[in-house]
Design a protein around this motif. Structure first.
Motif, PDB file in Angstrom:
ATOM      1  N   GLY A  49      16.238   7.975   7.389  1.00 13.86           N
ATOM      2  CA  GLY A  49      15.830   7.043   6.358  1.00 13.86           C
ATOM      3  C   GLY A  49      14.325   7.056   6.353  1.00 13.86           C
ATOM      4  O   GLY A  49      13.724   7.851   7.055  1.00 13.86           O
ATOM      5  N   CYS A  50      13.720   6.219   5.568  1.00 11.05           N
ATOM      6  CA  CYS A  50      12.260   6.153   5.603  1.00 11.05           C
ATOM      7  C   CYS A  50      11.877   4.685   5.601  1.00 11.05           C
ATOM      8  O   CYS A  50      12.320   3.932   4.731  1.00 11.05           O
ATOM      9  CB  CYS A  50      11.641   6.864   4.411  1.00 11.05           C
ATOM     10  N   PRO A  51      11.070   4.254   6.586  1.00 12.01           N
ATOM     11  CA  PRO A  51      10.741   2.832   6.674  1.00 12.01           C
ATOM     12  C   PRO A  51       9.996   2.310   5.447  1.00 12.01           C
ATOM     13  O   PRO A  51       9.995   1.112   5.208  1.00 12.01           O
ATOM     14  CB  PRO A  51       9.869   2.746   7.932  1.00 12.01           C
ATOM     15  N   TYR A  52       9.385   3.190   4.662  1.00 11.61           N
ATOM     16  CA  TYR A  52       8.625   2.730   3.491  1.00 11.61           C
ATOM     17  C   TYR A  52       9.297   3.075   2.169  1.00 11.61           C
ATOM     18  O   TYR A  52       8.668   3.057   1.118  1.00 11.61           O
ATOM     19  CB  TYR A  52       7.177   3.226   3.580  1.00 11.61           C
ATOM     20  N   ALA A  53      10.599   3.438   2.215  1.00  4.78           N
ATOM     21  CA  ALA A  53      11.374   3.634   0.986  1.00  4.78           C
ATOM     22  C   ALA A  53      12.771   3.126   1.297  1.00  4.78           C
ATOM     23  O   ALA A  53      13.611   3.847   1.812  1.00  4.78           O
ATOM     24  CB  ALA A  53      11.402   5.104   0.600  1.00  4.78           C
ATOM     25  N   LYS A  54      13.000   1.857   0.994  1.00  5.81           N
ATOM     26  CA  LYS A  54      14.229   1.195   1.448  1.00  5.81           C
ATOM     27  C   LYS A  54      15.483   1.882   0.946  1.00  5.81           C
ATOM     28  O   LYS A  54      16.534   1.810   1.563  1.00  5.81           O
ATOM     29  CB  LYS A  54      14.230  -0.279   1.013  1.00  5.81           C
ATOM     30  N   SER A  55      15.408   2.555  -0.204  1.00  4.10           N
ATOM     31  CA  SER A  55      16.620   3.178  -0.722  1.00  4.10           C
ATOM     32  C   SER A  55      16.907   4.538  -0.101  1.00  4.10           C
ATOM     33  O   SER A  55      17.864   5.202  -0.485  1.00  4.10           O
ATOM     34  CB  SER A  55      16.533   3.295  -2.236  1.00  4.10           C
ATOM     35  N   ALA A  56      16.073   4.965   0.847  1.00  4.79           N
ATOM     36  CA  ALA A  56      16.325   6.252   1.492  1.00  4.79           C
ATOM     37  C   ALA A  56      17.391   6.088   2.569  1.00  4.79           C
ATOM     38  O   ALA A  56      17.320   5.182   3.387  1.00  4.79           O
ATOM     39  CB  ALA A  56      15.041   6.781   2.119  1.00  4.79           C
ATOM     40  N   ARG A 105       0.787   4.779  -1.868  1.00  4.70           N
ATOM     41  CA  ARG A 105       0.234   3.459  -1.532  1.00  4.70           C
ATOM     42  C   ARG A 105       1.030   2.826  -0.400  1.00  4.70           C
ATOM     43  O   ARG A 105       0.490   2.332   0.573  1.00  4.70           O
ATOM     44  CB  ARG A 105       0.314   2.650  -2.820  1.00  4.70           C
ATOM     45  N   ARG A 106       2.362   2.838  -0.537  1.00  7.50           N
ATOM     46  CA  ARG A 106       3.194   2.153   0.455  1.00  7.50           C
ATOM     47  C   ARG A 106       3.244   2.892   1.792  1.00  7.50           C
ATOM     48  O   ARG A 106       3.311   2.283   2.841  1.00  7.50           O
ATOM     49  CB  ARG A 106       4.614   1.982  -0.086  1.00  7.50           C
ATOM     50  N   ASN A 107       3.210   4.181   1.746  1.00 10.37           N
ATOM     51  CA  ASN A 107       3.414   4.963   2.977  1.00 10.37           C
ATOM     52  C   ASN A 107       2.111   5.273   3.704  1.00 10.37           C
ATOM     53  O   ASN A 107       2.101   5.446   4.916  1.00 10.37           O
ATOM     54  CB  ASN A 107       4.121   6.281   2.619  1.00 10.37           C
ATOM     55  N   LEU A 108       1.018   5.349   2.931  1.00  9.93           N
ATOM     56  CA  LEU A 108      -0.248   5.806   3.522  1.00  9.93           C
ATOM     57  C   LEU A 108      -1.405   4.863   3.226  1.00  9.93           C
ATOM     58  O   LEU A 108      -2.541   5.142   3.631  1.00  9.93           O
ATOM     59  CB  LEU A 108      -0.589   7.210   2.985  1.00  9.93           C
ATOM     60  N   ASN A 109      -1.114   3.794   2.447  1.00  7.69           N
ATOM     61  CA  ASN A 109      -2.165   2.841   2.093  1.00  7.69           C
ATOM     62  C   ASN A 109      -3.306   3.531   1.329  1.00  7.69           C
ATOM     63  O   ASN A 109      -4.475   3.167   1.480  1.00  7.69           O
ATOM     64  CB  ASN A 109      -2.694   2.167   3.377  1.00  7.69           C
ATOM     65  N   ARG A 110      -2.951   4.505   0.531  1.00 10.90           N
ATOM     66  CA  ARG A 110      -3.925   5.322  -0.203  1.00 10.90           C
ATOM     67  C   ARG A 110      -3.336   5.707  -1.560  1.00 10.90           C
ATOM     68  O   ARG A 110      -2.110   5.782  -1.702  1.00 10.90           O
ATOM     69  CB  ARG A 110      -4.206   6.646   0.528  1.00 10.90           C
ATOM     70  N   SER A 111      -4.204   6.047  -2.519  1.00 10.39           N
ATOM     71  CA  SER A 111      -3.728   6.689  -3.749  1.00 10.39           C
ATOM     72  C   SER A 111      -3.382   8.144  -3.405  1.00 10.39           C
ATOM     73  O   SER A 111      -3.690   8.623  -2.297  1.00 10.39           O
ATOM     74  CB  SER A 111      -4.827   6.659  -4.820  1.00 10.39           C
ATOM     75  N   VAL A 112      -2.784   8.850  -4.358  1.00  8.73           N
ATOM     76  CA  VAL A 112      -2.470  10.266  -4.129  1.00  8.73           C
ATOM     77  C   VAL A 112      -3.767  11.036  -3.847  1.00  8.73           C
ATOM     78  O   VAL A 112      -3.856  11.804  -2.886  1.00  8.73           O
ATOM     79  CB  VAL A 112      -1.733  10.870  -5.348  1.00  8.73           C
ATOM     80  N   ALA A 113      -4.787  10.805  -4.666  1.00 10.80           N
ATOM     81  CA  ALA A 113      -6.059  11.531  -4.487  1.00 10.80           C
ATOM     82  C   ALA A 113      -6.695  11.178  -3.148  1.00 10.80           C
ATOM     83  O   ALA A 113      -7.184  12.066  -2.426  1.00 10.80           O
ATOM     84  CB  ALA A 113      -7.004  11.215  -5.638  1.00 10.80           C
ATOM     85  N   GLU A 114      -6.658   9.897  -2.799  1.00  6.59           N
ATOM     86  CA  GLU A 114      -7.241   9.492  -1.504  1.00  6.59           C
ATOM     87  C   GLU A 114      -6.466  10.100  -0.335  1.00  6.59           C
ATOM     88  O   GLU A 114      -7.052  10.463   0.686  1.00  6.59           O
ATOM     89  CB  GLU A 114      -7.243   7.967  -1.388  1.00  6.59           C
TER      90      GLU A 114
END
Ligand code: HMG
Ligand code: MG
Length: 336
Positions: free
Chosen positions: A263-270, A133-142
């Motif tokens: 790091g990853c812009p959509y996972a702050k703890s990375a 959702r956070r990285n792709l604006n989608r569910s896993v299936a989507e």
């Protein structure tokens, strides 16, 4: 052969190279998938000039890295640092013997990449709903549905396709991620037709036993070790131990980032990826071929650290360049 015999006639630490002491049952050669120019830079706040990125890629290739992930054709608002992909990619040209994969999340990204002649692309899915959702604006299936035509069209165009899978070991919003869940999504991703799977420990929480367990479960589900690469971030200092565990399992593709950038812009703890120099130091010590010139690579990371205005977090870069080891003046009020 004993360990002592294995040290004969090898380099010593005073040469800037580790003593070579091979261990049994490890791959003879490891392909390093260098991600510094993409994963390493994508989180940098200050814009790195396109020419500097191009020189970075060329220097990494000249240091002997045969796979240098170059950039991402994602939405420029989502990752502003890589908004110059169209300007950068043509500056790279064809570097003989070097693959320059790029990330593409969707058909729009694929069109942009293929138009510029990209021959290797990577889609990037998530084992967890929260990160998808956070990285792709989608569910896993989507997101898998979004990748399906990308992979099919890329294969038709003769491109090699890597499938990244993030949050394989833990997720900052969902906590522990069950191995079965990771295997299920990994299978679906590979069933789209990906040539390679890269297992992302996006937030760096994996430990070696967990790595063994996931690799064994993937093998049992029919995903062969020869198609698997590992992508460890180093948040908890486990990236190198996890890599050794993967090598012991037979994995021979390892992702790493020059100087430990990332790091990853959509996972702050990375935090940063496994540093390529730290990886090369270990592999050279084990007598495993990488084709990488450690001195040239270290010089490149030190050069990039100068551009970014802070020392490399790589322990090997620091040890070999002396960076960050200057004695502090206790009288200096700026030195707490
Ligand atoms: P969205 O907002 O849902 O996009 O974002 P959309 O499909 O609704 O489209 C909206 C607009 O964006 C449209 O324009 C599209 O054309 C445009 P409009 O019609 O409104 O004018 N658009 C694009 N423009 C340029 N290039 C594109 C593109 N796609 C759509 N490719 C989207 C969905 C996937 C685009 C967005 O979520 C995105 O770009 N995400 C990328 C996030 C990212 O790059 N994260 C870092 C990489 S992953 C990572 O680092 C992990 C990894 O290292 C492994 C690990 O450590 O675990 C790989
Ligand atoms: Mg990553």
């Amino acid at each position: 052969m004993t360990a002592a015999e294995g040290t004969e006639g090898t380099e010593g630490t005073d040469t800037g190279l580790p003593m070579v002491v091979p261990a049994y049952d490890l791959p003879a050669r490891v392909r390093i998938h260098e991600v510094g120019a993409r994963d390493g830079l994508q989180n940098e706040k200050a814009t790195v000039p396109t020419e500097v990125k191009a020189e970075f890629v060329h220097r990494l290739a000249a240091a002997g890295l045969s796979t240098v992930e170059a950039t991402s054709f994602v939405h420029p608002k989502w990752v502003p640092q890589l908004a110059d992909a169209e300007a950068l990619f043509p500056l790279l040209g064809d570097i003989e013997g070097v693959h320059l994969p790029v990330l593409v999340p969707n058909e729009r990204g694929l069109d942009r990449a293929l138009d510029l002649g990209a021959r290797r692309i990577a889609v990037f899915g998530s084992a967890t709903e929260s990160f998808a959702r956070r990285n792709l604006n989608r569910s896993v299936a989507e997101s898998l549905a979004m990748f399906a035509p990308v992979v099919a069209r890329a294969k038709d165009a003769g491109a090699h396709v890597r499938g990244y899978l993030s949050m394989c070991f833990g997720d900052p919003w969902e906590g522990a991620v069950p191995v079965g869940q990771v295997v299920r999504v990994a299978k679906e991703l590979m069933d789209l037709g990906c040539d390679e799977l890269s297992l992302g420990d996006t937030i760096g929480v994996a430990t070696p036993g967990h790595v063994f367990a996931l690799l064994a479960a993937l093998n049992e589900a029919g995903v062969g070790t020869d198609t698997i690469g590992v992508h460890f971030h180093d948040t908890y200092g486990q990236a190198l131990s996890n890599t050794l565990a993967a090598l012991q399992h037979g994995v021979s593709t390892v992702d790493a980032s020059a100087g430990g950038l990332g790091g990853c812009p959509y996972a702050k703890s990375a935090t940063g990826n496994l540093a390529t120099e730290d990886l090369v130091w270990m592999l050279q010590g084990l007598g495993i071929e990488t084709g990488v010139d450690l001195a040239a690579l270290t010089a490149t990371s030190a050069w990039m650290a100068g551009h970014l205005g802070r020392p490399s977090p790589s322990r090997t870069v620091r040890a070999l360049t002396g960076a960050g080891t200057e004695p502090q003046d206790p009288q200096d009020p700026q030195d707490p």
